[in-house]
Design a protein around this motif. Structure first.
Motif, PDB file in Angstrom:
ATOM      1  N   THR A 140       0.844  -1.213  -0.182  1.00 18.23           N
ATOM      2  CA  THR A 140      -0.205  -0.548   0.211  1.00 18.23           C
ATOM      3  C   THR A 140       0.599   1.499   0.403  1.00 18.23           C
ATOM      4  O   THR A 140       2.190   1.158   0.624  1.00 18.23           O
ATOM      5  CB  THR A 140      -0.722  -0.179   1.323  1.00 18.23           C
ATOM      6  OG1 THR A 140      -0.031  -0.076   2.306  1.00 18.23           O
ATOM      7  CG2 THR A 140      -2.254  -1.243   1.569  1.00 18.23           C
ATOM      8  N   PRO A 141       0.645   2.425  -0.485  1.00 15.34           N
ATOM      9  CA  PRO A 141       1.403   3.655  -0.755  1.00 15.34           C
ATOM     10  C   PRO A 141       1.481   3.846   0.707  1.00 15.34           C
ATOM     11  O   PRO A 141       1.009   3.494   2.122  1.00 15.34           O
ATOM     12  CB  PRO A 141       0.389   4.792  -1.171  1.00 15.34           C
ATOM     13  CG  PRO A 141      -0.891   3.816  -1.731  1.00 15.34           C
ATOM     14  CD  PRO A 141      -0.570   2.667  -0.905  1.00 15.34           C
ATOM     15  N   CYS A 142       3.551   3.854   0.883  1.00 11.36           N
ATOM     16  CA  CYS A 142       3.830   4.391   1.377  1.00 11.36           C
ATOM     17  C   CYS A 142       4.079   3.239   3.569  1.00 11.36           C
ATOM     18  O   CYS A 142       4.184   3.803   4.255  1.00 11.36           O
ATOM     19  CB  CYS A 142       3.494   6.026   3.020  1.00 11.36           C
ATOM     20  SG  CYS A 142       2.983   8.044   1.427  1.00 11.36           S
ATOM     21  N   ALA A 143       3.365   2.824   2.530  1.00 15.98           N
ATOM     22  CA  ALA A 143       3.549   1.051   3.887  1.00 15.98           C
ATOM     23  C   ALA A 143       4.756   0.940   4.218  1.00 15.98           C
ATOM     24  O   ALA A 143       4.774   0.536   6.069  1.00 15.98           O
ATOM     25  CB  ALA A 143       4.273  -0.166   2.809  1.00 15.98           C
ATOM     26  N   VAL A 144       5.874   0.864   3.475  1.00 13.75           N
ATOM     27  CA  VAL A 144       7.174   0.588   4.367  1.00 13.75           C
ATOM     28  C   VAL A 144       7.647   2.128   5.320  1.00 13.75           C
ATOM     29  O   VAL A 144       7.977   1.777   6.352  1.00 13.75           O
ATOM     30  CB  VAL A 144       8.539   0.691   3.543  1.00 13.75           C
ATOM     31  CG1 VAL A 144       9.624   1.537   4.355  1.00 13.75           C
ATOM     32  CG2 VAL A 144       8.298  -0.859   2.743  1.00 13.75           C
ATOM     33  N   GLU A 145       7.455   3.168   4.404  1.00 10.44           N
ATOM     34  CA  GLU A 145       7.719   4.092   5.662  1.00 10.44           C
ATOM     35  C   GLU A 145       6.932   4.507   6.727  1.00 10.44           C
ATOM     36  O   GLU A 145       7.459   4.835   8.035  1.00 10.44           O
ATOM     37  CB  GLU A 145       7.437   5.673   4.706  1.00 10.44           C
ATOM     38  CG  GLU A 145       7.797   7.055   5.255  1.00 10.44           C
ATOM     39  CD  GLU A 145       7.227   7.922   4.372  1.00 10.44           C
ATOM     40  OE1 GLU A 145       6.780   8.187   3.257  1.00 10.44           O
ATOM     41  OE2 GLU A 145       6.605   9.098   4.955  1.00 10.44           O
ATOM     42  N   GLN A 146       5.400   3.754   6.979  1.00 11.99           N
ATOM     43  CA  GLN A 146       5.048   3.858   8.426  1.00 11.99           C
ATOM     44  C   GLN A 146       5.011   2.898   9.218  1.00 11.99           C
ATOM     45  O   GLN A 146       5.557   3.006  10.219  1.00 11.99           O
ATOM     46  CB  GLN A 146       3.044   3.312   7.213  1.00 11.99           C
ATOM     47  CG  GLN A 146       2.651   4.758   6.887  1.00 11.99           C
ATOM     48  CD  GLN A 146       1.454   4.316   6.613  1.00 11.99           C
ATOM     49  OE1 GLN A 146       1.333   3.456   4.928  1.00 11.99           O
ATOM     50  NE2 GLN A 146       0.371   5.254   6.278  1.00 11.99           N
ATOM     51  N   ALA A 147       5.431   1.881   8.368  1.00 15.41           N
ATOM     52  CA  ALA A 147       6.863   0.692   9.034  1.00 15.41           C
ATOM     53  C   ALA A 147       7.761   1.106  10.233  1.00 15.41           C
ATOM     54  O   ALA A 147       7.649   0.450  10.902  1.00 15.41           O
ATOM     55  CB  ALA A 147       6.300  -0.730   8.494  1.00 15.41           C
ATOM     56  N   VAL A 148       8.696   1.538   9.445  1.00 21.22           N
ATOM     57  CA  VAL A 148       9.904   1.670  10.158  1.00 21.22           C
ATOM     58  C   VAL A 148       9.274   3.100  11.122  1.00 21.22           C
ATOM     59  O   VAL A 148       9.716   2.802  12.179  1.00 21.22           O
ATOM     60  CB  VAL A 148      10.330   2.327   8.977  1.00 21.22           C
ATOM     61  CG1 VAL A 148      11.629   3.499   9.605  1.00 21.22           C
ATOM     62  CG2 VAL A 148      11.027   1.172   8.205  1.00 21.22           C
ATOM     63  N   LYS A 149       7.838   3.944  10.531  1.00 22.76           N
ATOM     64  CA  LYS A 149       7.449   5.225  11.699  1.00 22.76           C
ATOM     65  C   LYS A 149       7.708   4.426  13.429  1.00 22.76           C
ATOM     66  O   LYS A 149       7.573   5.197  14.442  1.00 22.76           O
ATOM     67  CB  LYS A 149       6.586   5.927  11.424  1.00 22.76           C
ATOM     68  CG  LYS A 149       6.673   7.131  11.534  1.00 22.76           C
ATOM     69  CD  LYS A 149       6.032   8.333  10.974  1.00 22.76           C
ATOM     70  CE  LYS A 149       6.441   8.800   9.929  1.00 22.76           C
ATOM     71  NZ  LYS A 149       4.791   9.668   9.154  1.00 22.76           N
ATOM     72  N   ALA A 150       7.011   3.422  12.651  1.00 15.65           N
ATOM     73  CA  ALA A 150       6.090   2.718  13.310  1.00 15.65           C
ATOM     74  C   ALA A 150       7.207   1.473  14.681  1.00 15.65           C
ATOM     75  O   ALA A 150       6.903   1.470  16.109  1.00 15.65           O
ATOM     76  CB  ALA A 150       5.182   1.588  13.754  1.00 15.65           C
ATOM     77  N   LEU A 151       8.028   0.911  14.252  1.00 17.87           N
ATOM     78  CA  LEU A 151       9.154   0.220  14.384  1.00 17.87           C
ATOM     79  C   LEU A 151      10.097   1.314  15.518  1.00 17.87           C
ATOM     80  O   LEU A 151      10.426   1.544  16.319  1.00 17.87           O
ATOM     81  CB  LEU A 151      10.261  -0.304  13.896  1.00 17.87           C
ATOM     82  CG  LEU A 151       9.871  -1.738  13.430  1.00 17.87           C
ATOM     83  CD1 LEU A 151      10.440  -1.905  11.672  1.00 17.87           C
ATOM     84  CD2 LEU A 151       9.448  -2.652  14.075  1.00 17.87           C
ATOM     85  N   THR A 200      -9.256 -13.017   9.382  1.00 21.90           N
ATOM     86  CA  THR A 200      -9.476 -12.818  10.586  1.00 21.90           C
ATOM     87  C   THR A 200      -9.185 -10.727  10.964  1.00 21.90           C
ATOM     88  O   THR A 200      -9.923 -10.469  11.223  1.00 21.90           O
ATOM     89  CB  THR A 200      -9.339 -13.761  11.490  1.00 21.90           C
ATOM     90  OG1 THR A 200      -9.561 -14.602  11.684  1.00 21.90           O
ATOM     91  CG2 THR A 200      -9.138 -12.606  13.409  1.00 21.90           C
ATOM     92  N   ILE A 201      -7.770 -10.702  10.570  1.00 24.51           N
ATOM     93  CA  ILE A 201      -7.305  -9.652  10.415  1.00 24.51           C
ATOM     94  C   ILE A 201      -8.056  -8.779   9.561  1.00 24.51           C
ATOM     95  O   ILE A 201      -8.890  -8.023   9.919  1.00 24.51           O
ATOM     96  CB  ILE A 201      -5.797  -9.360  10.318  1.00 24.51           C
ATOM     97  CG1 ILE A 201      -5.163 -10.460  11.023  1.00 24.51           C
ATOM     98  CG2 ILE A 201      -5.977  -7.927   9.986  1.00 24.51           C
ATOM     99  CD1 ILE A 201      -3.562 -10.280  10.463  1.00 24.51           C
ATOM    100  N   ALA A 202      -8.583  -8.686   8.332  1.00 23.96           N
ATOM    101  CA  ALA A 202      -9.437  -8.069   7.451  1.00 23.96           C
ATOM    102  C   ALA A 202     -10.927  -7.781   8.112  1.00 23.96           C
ATOM    103  O   ALA A 202     -10.999  -6.736   8.694  1.00 23.96           O
ATOM    104  CB  ALA A 202     -10.003  -9.270   5.999  1.00 23.96           C
ATOM    105  N   ALA A 204      -7.052  -5.262  -0.187  1.00 25.31           N
ATOM    106  CA  ALA A 204      -8.544  -4.672  -0.736  1.00 25.31           C
ATOM    107  C   ALA A 204      -8.960  -3.586   0.350  1.00 25.31           C
ATOM    108  O   ALA A 204      -8.778  -2.983   0.889  1.00 25.31           O
ATOM    109  CB  ALA A 204      -9.688  -5.127  -1.978  1.00 25.31           C
ATOM    110  N   VAL A 205      -8.657  -4.456   1.378  1.00 21.22           N
ATOM    111  CA  VAL A 205      -9.647  -4.178   2.873  1.00 21.22           C
ATOM    112  C   VAL A 205      -8.375  -3.086   3.343  1.00 21.22           C
ATOM    113  O   VAL A 205      -9.303  -2.048   3.687  1.00 21.22           O
ATOM    114  CB  VAL A 205      -9.247  -4.783   4.099  1.00 21.22           C
ATOM    115  CG1 VAL A 205      -9.751  -4.857   5.362  1.00 21.22           C
ATOM    116  CG2 VAL A 205     -10.808  -5.681   3.244  1.00 21.22           C
ATOM    117  N   CYS A 206      -7.420  -3.185   3.454  1.00 26.11           N
ATOM    118  CA  CYS A 206      -6.478  -2.447   4.236  1.00 26.11           C
ATOM    119  C   CYS A 206      -6.239  -0.968   2.731  1.00 26.11           C
ATOM    120  O   CYS A 206      -6.208  -0.293   3.680  1.00 26.11           O
ATOM    121  CB  CYS A 206      -5.091  -3.143   3.986  1.00 26.11           C
ATOM    122  SG  CYS A 206      -5.182  -4.443   5.042  1.00 26.11           S
TER     123      CYS A 206
END
Lengths: 223, 223
Positions: free
Chosen positions: A57-68, A145-147, A178-180
């Motif tokens: 998804t757009p910026c997924a890596v950037e957002q994951a790094v921020k979360a870490l 389940t996550i969806a 799709a849900v994400c």
């Protein structure tokens, strides 16, 4: 010629160099923001199909790094994926990782609800760590389940959706992605049949190394 | 269409049915004695390349099953492979599995000898469990150490040689297979770059299920 013993760090550097060159020759060089993840998955599997299969998804890596950087918990769907995640790397970021598959409470909840342990484990993860990075390398039912939980309001920091298999796997990954997308939840998904606990761990490790490198550019990189 | 939740046992049965059919369509149906291993590796990776990559010394599966019936220890080169091995299945056979990578003695020995932990861990395995099943899914250096030890007289029950990677991996697997053939040591090796801890665990599990099925035909099969 007898193969020589080399140091692990040298081997890794050379391996990433080979992967970079071969991706270029195949015209499959990933965009810079996906490079660390795509290359580490290929490093883990020696399978260049992942250069085509991995979707972000757009910026997924950037957002994951921020979360870490904020100390996000990683929850995996198997103990095997958990075992593959770099613990020293994660500890440096102040993060932790866990898996509920062997949790007796989860086994009891699954039995009572007539569902799988994977489903019960993800429900527990959603309750205990609603803002976690959820890494699913095995169970398509965990992904479904996550969806469902996302549709009911759950907002994980990232969903890594890379179960492997022949039944329900392709569909569960499409549904999750799709849900994400719809709900703006960051996701990294291996479309198609391929994936696995090793792929889930490799994606986590690529994100952990990227996050560490950003804090300390002299830290172990992925290139 | 919404993907449905299915029971794990049904999913596995259907998956093996699909794998069997697709192997047949591709003209890659393995000989009966290799079937359980080849199909379980494909089940774990969704990668049909393994139908071509996996090589077996004569009667390797038969000898491994015999060793498991005799309670052989499985030693892995990573904690990830160890985490992927079916513990209830192995316990039923009276066997155990272990990994020396996180052993402090191994870390000290590696430092002293200026070598990798993978090498030191395999040396310890050779000493502690000379008749073990050695399962290597990660470190080509571990495989080279095993080859050296076999040349010096070690006789493991089986060597599973499936490290993954781009540097020294192809050569180390060829070397190991040749040494095993020469000295009559049973071996199952994934030729080429592909492999991994998940593949090592899958091969162990295929052998464990086959051994269990032979003792109790009503036990969980692989078909």
């Amino acid at each position: 010629m007898t193969p020589q013993h080399h140091l692990p760090a040298d081997i890794e550097r050379t391996s990433f160099h080979i992967i970079t060159e071969e991706l270029e020759m195949m015209g499959l060089t990933p965009p810079p923001e996906h490079e660390a993840v795509v290359k580490r998955v290929i490093h883990t599997t020696a399978d260049f199909d992942y250069a085509r299969n991995l979707r972000f998804t757009p910026c997924a890596v950037e957002q994951a790094v921020k979360a870490l950087h904020a100390g996000a918990v990683i929850v995996t769907d198997t103990n095997m994926a958990l075992a593959g995640i770099t613990k020293p790397g994660l500890a440096k970021l102040g993060g932790t990782a866990c898996c509920y598959m062997a949790d007796p409470e989860v086994a009891a909840a699954a039995k009572e609800a007539g569902t799988t342990r994977a489903v019960a484990a993800m429900k527990k993860a959603a309750q205990e760590h609603p803002g976690a990075i959820l890494a699913v390398g095995n169970a398509p039912t965990a992904l479904l389940t996550i969806a469902e939980q996302i549709e009911s309001g759950l907002r994980p920091a990232l969903v890594i959706g890379v179960p492997v298999g022949f039944v329900n796997v392709v569909e569960s990954k499409e549904r999750l992605f799709a849900v994400c997308e719809k709900h703006g939840v960051p996701a990294i998904v291996a479309m198609g049949r391929k994936g696995g606990s090793n792929v889930a761990a490799a994606i986590c490790n690529a994100l952990i190394y990227s996050a560490a490198e950003m804090l300390d550019p002299s830290a172990r990189g992925w290139k």
